[in-house]
Design a protein around this motif. Structure first.
Motif, PDB file in Angstrom:
ATOM      1  N   VAL A 154       0.820  -1.208   0.000  1.00  0.00           N
ATOM      2  CA  VAL A 154       0.000   0.000   0.000  1.00  0.00           C
ATOM      3  C   VAL A 154       0.858   1.264   0.000  1.00  0.00           C
ATOM      4  N   ALA A 155       2.095   1.167   0.452  1.00  0.00           N
ATOM      5  CA  ALA A 155       2.946   2.338   0.679  1.00  0.00           C
ATOM      6  C   ALA A 155       3.004   3.330  -0.485  1.00  0.00           C
ATOM      7  N   PRO A 156       3.127   2.894  -1.747  1.00  0.00           N
ATOM      8  CA  PRO A 156       3.197   3.879  -2.836  1.00  0.00           C
ATOM      9  C   PRO A 156       1.957   4.761  -2.956  1.00  0.00           C
ATOM     10  N   ARG A 157       0.840   4.322  -2.388  1.00  0.00           N
ATOM     11  CA  ARG A 157      -0.383   5.123  -2.466  1.00  0.00           C
ATOM     12  C   ARG A 157      -0.604   5.987  -1.225  1.00  0.00           C
ATOM     13  N   VAL A 158       0.299   5.883  -0.255  1.00  0.00           N
ATOM     14  CA  VAL A 158       0.157   6.674   0.973  1.00  0.00           C
ATOM     15  C   VAL A 158       0.882   8.002   0.786  1.00  0.00           C
ATOM     16  N   ARG A 159       0.138   9.070   0.763  1.00  0.00           N
ATOM     17  CA  ARG A 159       0.733  10.385   0.502  1.00  0.00           C
ATOM     18  C   ARG A 159       1.545  10.893   1.700  1.00  0.00           C
ATOM     19  N   HIS A 212      -3.513   9.264   4.725  1.00  0.00           N
ATOM     20  CA  HIS A 212      -3.877   9.987   3.499  1.00  0.00           C
ATOM     21  C   HIS A 212      -3.586   9.060   2.328  1.00  0.00           C
ATOM     22  N   LEU A 213      -4.633   8.439   1.781  1.00  0.00           N
ATOM     23  CA  LEU A 213      -4.490   7.364   0.805  1.00  0.00           C
ATOM     24  C   LEU A 213      -5.043   7.771  -0.551  1.00  0.00           C
ATOM     25  N   ARG A 214      -4.233   7.540  -1.569  1.00  0.00           N
ATOM     26  CA  ARG A 214      -4.662   7.819  -2.936  1.00  0.00           C
ATOM     27  C   ARG A 214      -5.407   6.608  -3.504  1.00  0.00           C
ATOM     28  N   THR A 215      -6.575   6.827  -4.122  1.00  0.00           N
ATOM     29  CA  THR A 215      -7.335   5.758  -4.770  1.00  0.00           C
ATOM     30  C   THR A 215      -7.836   6.269  -6.120  1.00  0.00           C
ATOM     31  N   PRO A 216      -8.261   5.370  -7.019  1.00  0.00           N
ATOM     32  CA  PRO A 216      -8.812   5.814  -8.298  1.00  0.00           C
ATOM     33  C   PRO A 216     -10.058   6.692  -8.153  1.00  0.00           C
ATOM     34  N   ASP A 217     -10.732   6.581  -7.021  1.00  0.00           N
ATOM     35  CA  ASP A 217     -11.948   7.359  -6.788  1.00  0.00           C
ATOM     36  C   ASP A 217     -11.679   8.709  -6.138  1.00  0.00           C
ATOM     37  N   GLY A 218     -10.423   8.940  -5.769  1.00  0.00           N
ATOM     38  CA  GLY A 218     -10.076  10.187  -5.098  1.00  0.00           C
ATOM     39  C   GLY A 218      -9.296   9.917  -3.819  1.00  0.00           C
ATOM     40  N   ASP A 219      -8.732  10.948  -3.258  1.00  0.00           N
ATOM     41  CA  ASP A 219      -7.943  10.803  -2.043  1.00  0.00           C
ATOM     42  C   ASP A 219      -8.844  10.580  -0.825  1.00  0.00           C
ATOM     43  N   LEU A 220      -8.386   9.682   0.056  1.00  0.00           N
ATOM     44  CA  LEU A 220      -9.103   9.384   1.293  1.00  0.00           C
ATOM     45  C   LEU A 220      -8.262   9.812   2.486  1.00  0.00           C
ATOM     46  N   LEU A 246     -12.163   4.877   9.997  1.00  0.00           N
ATOM     47  CA  LEU A 246     -13.278   5.813   9.925  1.00  0.00           C
ATOM     48  C   LEU A 246     -12.907   6.994   9.037  1.00  0.00           C
ATOM     49  N   PRO A 247     -13.870   7.551   8.334  1.00  0.00           N
ATOM     50  CA  PRO A 247     -13.567   8.710   7.488  1.00  0.00           C
ATOM     51  C   PRO A 247     -13.239   9.939   8.338  1.00  0.00           C
ATOM     52  N   ALA A 248     -12.200  10.642   7.929  1.00  0.00           N
ATOM     53  CA  ALA A 248     -11.814  11.865   8.646  1.00  0.00           C
ATOM     54  C   ALA A 248     -12.473  13.100   8.061  1.00  0.00           C
ATOM     55  N   ASP A 249     -13.171  12.958   6.921  1.00  0.00           N
ATOM     56  CA  ASP A 249     -13.864  14.105   6.332  1.00  0.00           C
ATOM     57  C   ASP A 249     -15.038  13.598   5.489  1.00  0.00           C
ATOM     58  N   ALA A 250     -15.866  14.533   5.046  1.00  0.00           N
ATOM     59  CA  ALA A 250     -17.087  14.179   4.314  1.00  0.00           C
ATOM     60  C   ALA A 250     -16.783  13.554   2.960  1.00  0.00           C
ATOM     61  N   ASP A 251     -15.730  14.029   2.267  1.00  0.00           N
ATOM     62  CA  ASP A 251     -15.391  13.467   0.960  1.00  0.00           C
ATOM     63  C   ASP A 251     -14.995  11.997   1.088  1.00  0.00           C
ATOM     64  N   THR A 252     -14.239  11.671   2.123  1.00  0.00           N
ATOM     65  CA  THR A 252     -13.840  10.271   2.333  1.00  0.00           C
ATOM     66  C   THR A 252     -15.068   9.399   2.576  1.00  0.00           C
ATOM     67  N   ALA A 253     -15.987   9.865   3.397  1.00  0.00           N
ATOM     68  CA  ALA A 253     -17.208   9.101   3.666  1.00  0.00           C
ATOM     69  C   ALA A 253     -18.001   8.884   2.379  1.00  0.00           C
ATOM     70  N   ARG A 254     -18.095   9.916   1.568  1.00  0.00           N
ATOM     71  CA  ARG A 254     -18.846   9.812   0.305  1.00  0.00           C
ATOM     72  C   ARG A 254     -18.200   8.793  -0.620  1.00  0.00           C
ATOM     73  N   ILE A 255     -16.883   8.841  -0.766  1.00  0.00           N
ATOM     74  CA  ILE A 255     -16.182   7.923  -1.665  1.00  0.00           C
ATOM     75  C   ILE A 255     -16.335   6.484  -1.188  1.00  0.00           C
ATOM     76  N   LEU A 256     -16.235   6.255   0.102  1.00  0.00           N
ATOM     77  CA  LEU A 256     -16.368   4.896   0.614  1.00  0.00           C
ATOM     78  C   LEU A 256     -17.788   4.363   0.423  1.00  0.00           C
ATOM     79  N   ARG A 257     -18.785   5.237   0.544  1.00  0.00           N
ATOM     80  CA  ARG A 257     -20.161   4.803   0.282  1.00  0.00           C
ATOM     81  C   ARG A 257     -20.345   4.469  -1.195  1.00  0.00           C
ATOM     82  N   LEU A 258     -19.750   5.255  -2.077  1.00  0.00           N
ATOM     83  CA  LEU A 258     -19.837   4.980  -3.507  1.00  0.00           C
ATOM     84  C   LEU A 258     -19.161   3.654  -3.863  1.00  0.00           C
ATOM     85  N   ARG A 259     -18.000   3.396  -3.263  1.00  0.00           N
ATOM     86  CA  ARG A 259     -17.312   2.136  -3.509  1.00  0.00           C
ATOM     87  C   ARG A 259     -18.165   0.959  -3.064  1.00  0.00           C
TER      88      ARG A 259
END
Length: 267
Positions: A154-159, A212-220, A246-259
């Motif tokens: 996972v390390a290469p995706r950890v900002r 702080h994790l990079r994903t194809p759906d956006g940063d988490l 747990l999501p630390a912000d609203a965008d992370t929560a939204r992306i995880l729900r979409l996934r």
């Protein structure tokens, strides 16, 4: 590195644990409701404890169930805490409860692991941490700590890898200091070699930071909680820990729900 545990003798083991916990003979005697003189005799091998006293001393020193069994053996008593196979029929209620907790945490990732990072089970959202990693890291038994920090994991995706890695390593070193384990020391040395040196900037507020994790759906941005089975009386269960993200912000929560919704719709 942690201090090696004496292999024989109740007295040396008791003294080792008391020294490791930085507890004086007097303080331990007070905690265990005995006398300092008697405790001194135990450490010198001039007195032999009863089983109840061994258990009381082990509890006072906050030893793990495994180490309590070891101390009992050193004193000449049989272990009192069983170590069951997690797949055993008698642990079915525990497995069902763990499964319910993991599923209840969806759409957020959660997992159960052993002290050295061996994955026991995880919920469906754990695939967040397996995307694009080297298949060798996913061969059983999966080590989630190695998976998190390995250059092919996972390390290469950890900002924020230096900070996040330091957070993991500090936790592991604290665990190793509390309960010596040569195998854990070896793992710490391995994982440390994967990490770049931390370079705290002017806005640095510590290493206990969200992932702080990079994903194809956006940063988490994810925060974690660790739960242990503190009241377990079985060594196997007591050594497990549950890590929930747990999501630390609203965008992370939204992306995880979409996934999660996308996974449900995939045949």
């Amino acid at each position: 590195m942690t201090t090696a545990l004496p292999t024989t003798g109740f007295g040396p083991q008791l003294r080792h644990w008391r020294t490791l916990r930085r507890v004086s003979q007097l303080d331990l005697a007070i905690r265990a409701e005995t006398s300092q003189r008697y405790l001194s005799f135990l450490e010198q091998g001039r007195s032999q404890p009863g089983r109840t006293m061994v258990v009381r001393l082990a509890e006072s020193l906050e030893l793990s169930l495994r180490d309590r069994n070891t101390l009992l053996l050193a004193a000449g008593f049989a272990p009192v805490f069983p170590e069951s196979d997690l797949a055993a029929p008698e642990l079915a209620p525990v497995r069902e409860a763990i499964s319910a907790v993991l599923d209840g945490h969806l759409p957020y990732p959660a997992l159960v692991a052993r002290p050295r990072g061996e994955l026991v089970t995880a919920n469906a959202a754990f695939d967040l941490f397996t995307e694009g990693v080297d298949p060798d890291l996913l061969r059983a038994p999966i080590n989630v700590l190695r998976l998190a920090l390995h250059p092919d994991g996972v390390a290469p995706r950890v900002r924020n890898l230096p900070e996040w890695g330091r957070h993991i390593m500090d936790s592991l070193r604290g665990r190793a200091a509390h309960t010596p384990d040569p195998a854990l020391d070896e793992l710490i040395a391995e994982l440390s070699s994967y990490l770049p040196p931390p370079c705290p900037g002017p806005d640095h507020v510590g290493f206990a930071v969200p992932l702080h994790l990079r994903t194809p759906d956006g940063d988490l941005r994810l925060i974690t909680t660790l739960t242990s089975f503190a009241t377990a009386t079985d060594v196997t269960i007591a050594e497990l820990h549950l890590e929930a993200f747990l999501p630390a912000d609203a965008d992370t929560a939204r992306i995880l729900r979409l996934r999660a919704a996308r996974h449900r719709s995939t045949p």
